[in-house]
Design an enzyme around this catalytic site. Structure first.
Site, PDB file in Angstrom:
ATOM      1  NE  ARG A  87      36.441  50.502  38.034  1.00 55.71           N
ATOM      2  CZ  ARG A  87      37.750  49.844  37.626  1.00 55.71           C
ATOM      3  NH1 ARG A  87      37.978  49.503  36.425  1.00 55.71           N
ATOM      4  NH2 ARG A  87      38.594  49.714  38.369  1.00 55.71           N
ATOM      5  CE  LYS A 139      46.029  45.054  36.550  1.00 58.17           C
ATOM      6  NZ  LYS A 139      46.127  44.852  35.138  1.00 58.17           N
ATOM      7  CD  GLU A 199      48.717  45.080  30.160  1.00 61.24           C
ATOM      8  OE1 GLU A 199      47.625  45.808  30.264  1.00 61.24           O
ATOM      9  OE2 GLU A 199      49.742  45.557  29.836  1.00 61.24           O
TER      10      GLU A 199
HETATM   11  P1  ATP Z   1      43.285  48.456  36.615  1.00 58.81           P
HETATM   12  O1  ATP Z   1      42.057  49.369  36.308  1.00 58.81           O
HETATM   13  O2  ATP Z   1      43.248  48.080  38.026  1.00 58.81           O
HETATM   14  O3  ATP Z   1      44.799  48.432  36.088  1.00 58.81           O
HETATM   15  P2  ATP Z   1      42.514  46.586  34.541  1.00 58.81           P
HETATM   16  O4  ATP Z   1      41.323  46.598  33.953  1.00 58.81           O
HETATM   17  O5  ATP Z   1      43.557  47.329  33.810  1.00 58.81           O
HETATM   18  O6  ATP Z   1      42.782  46.931  36.025  1.00 58.81           O
HETATM   19  P3  ATP Z   1      43.250  43.876  33.459  1.00 58.81           P
HETATM   20  O7  ATP Z   1      44.464  43.154  33.882  1.00 58.81           O
HETATM   21  O8  ATP Z   1      43.319  44.542  32.244  1.00 58.81           O
HETATM   22  O9  ATP Z   1      43.156  45.049  34.706  1.00 58.81           O
HETATM   23  O10 ATP Z   1      41.702  43.517  33.893  1.00 58.81           O
HETATM   24  C1  ATP Z   1      41.656  42.171  33.799  1.00 58.81           C
HETATM   25  C2  ATP Z   1      40.078  42.176  33.932  1.00 58.81           C
HETATM   26  O11 ATP Z   1      39.367  42.467  35.099  1.00 58.81           O
HETATM   27  C3  ATP Z   1      39.193  43.060  32.748  1.00 58.81           C
HETATM   28  O12 ATP Z   1      38.280  42.273  32.200  1.00 58.81           O
HETATM   29  C4  ATP Z   1      38.635  43.920  33.722  1.00 58.81           C
HETATM   30  O13 ATP Z   1      37.383  44.585  33.091  1.00 58.81           O
HETATM   31  C5  ATP Z   1      38.459  43.516  35.015  1.00 58.81           C
HETATM   32  N1  ATP Z   1      38.431  44.329  36.158  1.00 58.81           N
HETATM   33  C6  ATP Z   1      39.418  45.361  36.415  1.00 58.81           C
HETATM   34  N2  ATP Z   1      38.979  45.954  37.493  1.00 58.81           N
HETATM   35  C7  ATP Z   1      37.789  45.623  37.785  1.00 58.81           C
HETATM   36  C8  ATP Z   1      36.909  45.894  38.873  1.00 58.81           C
HETATM   37  N3  ATP Z   1      37.232  47.115  39.611  1.00 58.81           N
HETATM   38  N4  ATP Z   1      35.667  45.587  38.891  1.00 58.81           N
HETATM   39  C9  ATP Z   1      35.343  44.481  38.094  1.00 58.81           C
HETATM   40  N5  ATP Z   1      36.108  43.957  37.111  1.00 58.81           N
HETATM   41  C10 ATP Z   1      37.362  44.493  36.795  1.00 58.81           C
END
Ligand code: ATP
Ligand code: MG
Length: 576
Positions: free
Chosen positions: A283, A293, A48
């Site tokens: 994760r 984030k 996102e």
């Molecule tokens: P945050 O938790 O930091 O806000 P998010 O998951 O909201 O991150 P997205 O932009 O939705 O951020 O994530 C894009 C992709 O990255 C998703 O498929 C998510 O599963 C993956 N992702 C996010 N954080 C991790 C992590 N710590 N380890 C592995 N994959 C991750």
């Protein structure tokens, strides 16, 4: 090939098997995704655009793009831009830049696979209308409070909305008027009609469309209704004909709804079998690091760090500015693998990958970080004698670095002791050491100021002891010190970075990470570096012998006035 390189080649030639590879292997063997003109493996990375990518995203990027590469499929970069209030073009740009820098490419012979969920808004809308018409969705007009109360909880089933059985044509009319902008946010919402008593809260008539009078960074003011993530995401995958939709474990409970959405839309003729399948993996949690984030934004907004690309930030832009290589991050992601078990990866793992990547590549150089004057009293006045050292000890073909030695040098303050402790082989009165790539010297005394601080060390050199000459073999000393010539050394700012938090798991178990900041995470010093460093370009990585790996800062360094970031020390100090 060095051992390091051999190991690395082996690592990339035969990626470790994992549960996802096993699934893909079985799908390939069973011919599950044999479709005309399409690869059998299509993955996606769906960020996102509401922040900068962090090292957790790197795991997901390396996984999705890595599977596509290894199975000769493709991986889409897709912006999941369905939430206009938090999203921005700035984030789109940095995400594109970060994924490219990590070494991945979506622009291929069969197309440029860069996608935006916002390009599918018309399709999402059409599918929502279909669901309403087919009796699978309805417009709910309860207040937000009533809706929350009627949802129930883990021990209590939900209660059907009084609007749940309103006629489909009434819902459809309301939905069209929602789209036309006739209502305020929150007045109505579209919900899937599934089961308010489901033990899975995600199946209790989840919302699929809501009103948001918000400007979208790509579609402008065209829409005032936006799809919910859980509704849009499976449709994005199905539209792009994704085969394996890989996400983190917290989405496991969302999978039944993921399947529901695709199944209903397929019944409605929007998609064909075989449809995408969701799989979840654990994760990345990295010690001494927060990967959220929201929390990273807090560090930036409260000026704890200098920005998203501060070299202490676990963002991709932060790692890049710190001096990490894309190869090191890829190697790290390969080494940690993927599994379904949550856990913490020790920070030394990513530093280990970095050292393994940089050791064979990084040219060597000399820096004196805490300078103390060394005066060779018997050295000819105003004479500078040429010396040289290999650019890389294991690669003579890479040539030599040139510098000089003279009467006054800079050495590390810690390389002299007035009264040596046991086992100290460096400079102290009466002891002999080798000045690396130069001469053997014997310490004869030192100067102190009125406060008792040592201001200079004195020594005498042995003219026949120069490194690389036959005479040098006659001198056996235990200490081997680095130094620079005061006459030709270049002064440079050096930024010594340490972990940002004092606690290994700064945001686990309800801890407040903002109270666990390391006050010494950055130390800025003035150092002396060998003369060749004067012209080094920004973003150059090298090893300062005995000190560690450094990079010239990509923002603040200019040729002639270098600024060095310490990437990491030579040996692991994190555990200590
Ligand atoms: P945050 O938790 O930091 O806000 P998010 O998951 O909201 O991150 P997205 O932009 O939705 O951020 O994530 C894009 C992709 O990255 C998703 O498929 C998510 O599963 C993956 N992702 C996010 N954080 C991790 C992590 N710590 N380890 C592995 N994959 C991750
Ligand atoms: Mg998220």
């Amino acid at each position: 090939m060095s051992n390091d390189n051999k190991n690395k080649a082996a690592e990339s030639a035969a990626p470790a098997s994992n549960f996802l590879r096993n699934i893909i292997d079985a799908d390939l063997a069973g011919g599950k995704y044999q479709r005309e003109g399409l690869p059998s493996v299509i993955t996606r990375f769906p960020p996102e655009p509401n922040g900068y990518l962090h090292i957790g995203h790197a795991k997901s990027i390396c996984l999705n793009f890595g599977l596509a590469r290894d199975y000769e499929g493709r991986c889409h970069l897709r912006f999941d831009d369905t939430n206009p209030e938090k999203e921005d073009q700035e984030y789109v740009d940095t995400i594109i830049d970060s994924v490219q820098w990590l070494g991945f490419d979506w622009n291929r012979a069969d197309g440029n696979h860069l996608y935006y969920a916002s390009d599918y808004f018309d399709t999402f809308y059409a599918i929502a209308e279909y669901l309403i018409q087919a009796g699978h969705a309805y417009v709910d007009s309860q207040s937000a409070e009533d809706m929350a109360a009627n949802r129930g909880d883990f021990s209590r089933p939900g209660v059907n909305s009084p609007y749940r059985d309103r006629p489909a044509n009434e819902s459809l009319d309301l939905f069209r008027r929602m789209k036309a902008g006739e209502f305020q946010g929150g007045e109505h919402i579209v919900r899937a009609k599934i089961d308010m008593a489901s033990p899975n809260m995600n199946m209790r008539d989840p919302a699929i469309y809501r009103i948001r009078h918000a400007h979208h960074h790509r579609t402008g003011d065209k829409w005032c209704i936006y799809p919910m993530y859980d509704f849009a995401h499976p449709l994005e995958d199905a539209i792009e004909k994704i085969t394996h939709s890989i996400c983190t474990l917290e989405f496991q409970d969302h999978r039944p709804f993921y399947d529901w959405v695709i199944q209903r839309a397929t019944e409605g003729g929007f998609f064909q079998q075989p449809v995408p399948q969701q799989y979840e993996f654990a994760r990345l949690n990295l010690t001494y690091v927060v990967t959220s984030k929201r929390k990273l934004r807090q560090l930036v907004e409260q000026n704890i760090v200098s920005g998203w690309d501060d070299p202490r930030m676990p963002t991709i832009v932060g790692f890049r500015r710190r001096g990490y290589t894309p190869e090191a991050i890829q190697l790290f992601c390969e080494r940690i693998g993927v599994s379904k078990a949550d856990g913490w990866i020790d920070y030394s793992t990513i530093e280990g990958a970095l050292r393994d990547d940089l050791d064979p590549k990084a040219p060597r150089a000399t820096a004196v970080l805490r300078p103390l004057k060394l005066i060779i009293d018997n050295f000819p006045e105003n004479e500078q004698i040429a010396c040289s050292a290999p650019v890389h000890p294991h690669h003579p073909e890479r040539g030599v670095r040139e510098f000089t030695i003279g009467k006054e040098l800079w050495i590390e303050a810690e390389d002299f002791m007035e009264e040596p402790v046991k086992g100290y082989f460096r400079l102290f009165p009466g002891n002999k050491v080798r000045l690396r790539y130069g001469y053997v010297v014997e310490c004869t005394g030192f100067d102190k100021d009125a406060n008792g601080n040592i201001t200079a060390v004195h020594c005498e050199y042995f003219p026949d002891s120069k490194s690389g000459t036959p005479g040098s073999a006659n001198y056996k000393v235990k200490g081997n010190l680095h130094w620079v010539n005061a006459a030709d050394a270049v002064q440079a700012e050096v930024r010594l970075y340490d972990r940002l938090f004092t606690d290994a798991t700064p945001d686990a178990g309800g801890k407040d990470f903002m109270t666990l900041l390391n006050p010494n995470s950055l130390e800025v010093i003035q150092a002396y570096v060998e003369p060749g460093m004067a012209k080094v370009e920004p973003d150059t990585r090298l090893q300062f012998e005995r000190h560690g790996y450094f990079v010239t800062d990509r923002k603040d360094s200019v040729a002639g006035k270098p600024v060095f970031n310490r990437i990491t020390t030579l040996k692991d100090s994190f555990g200590k």
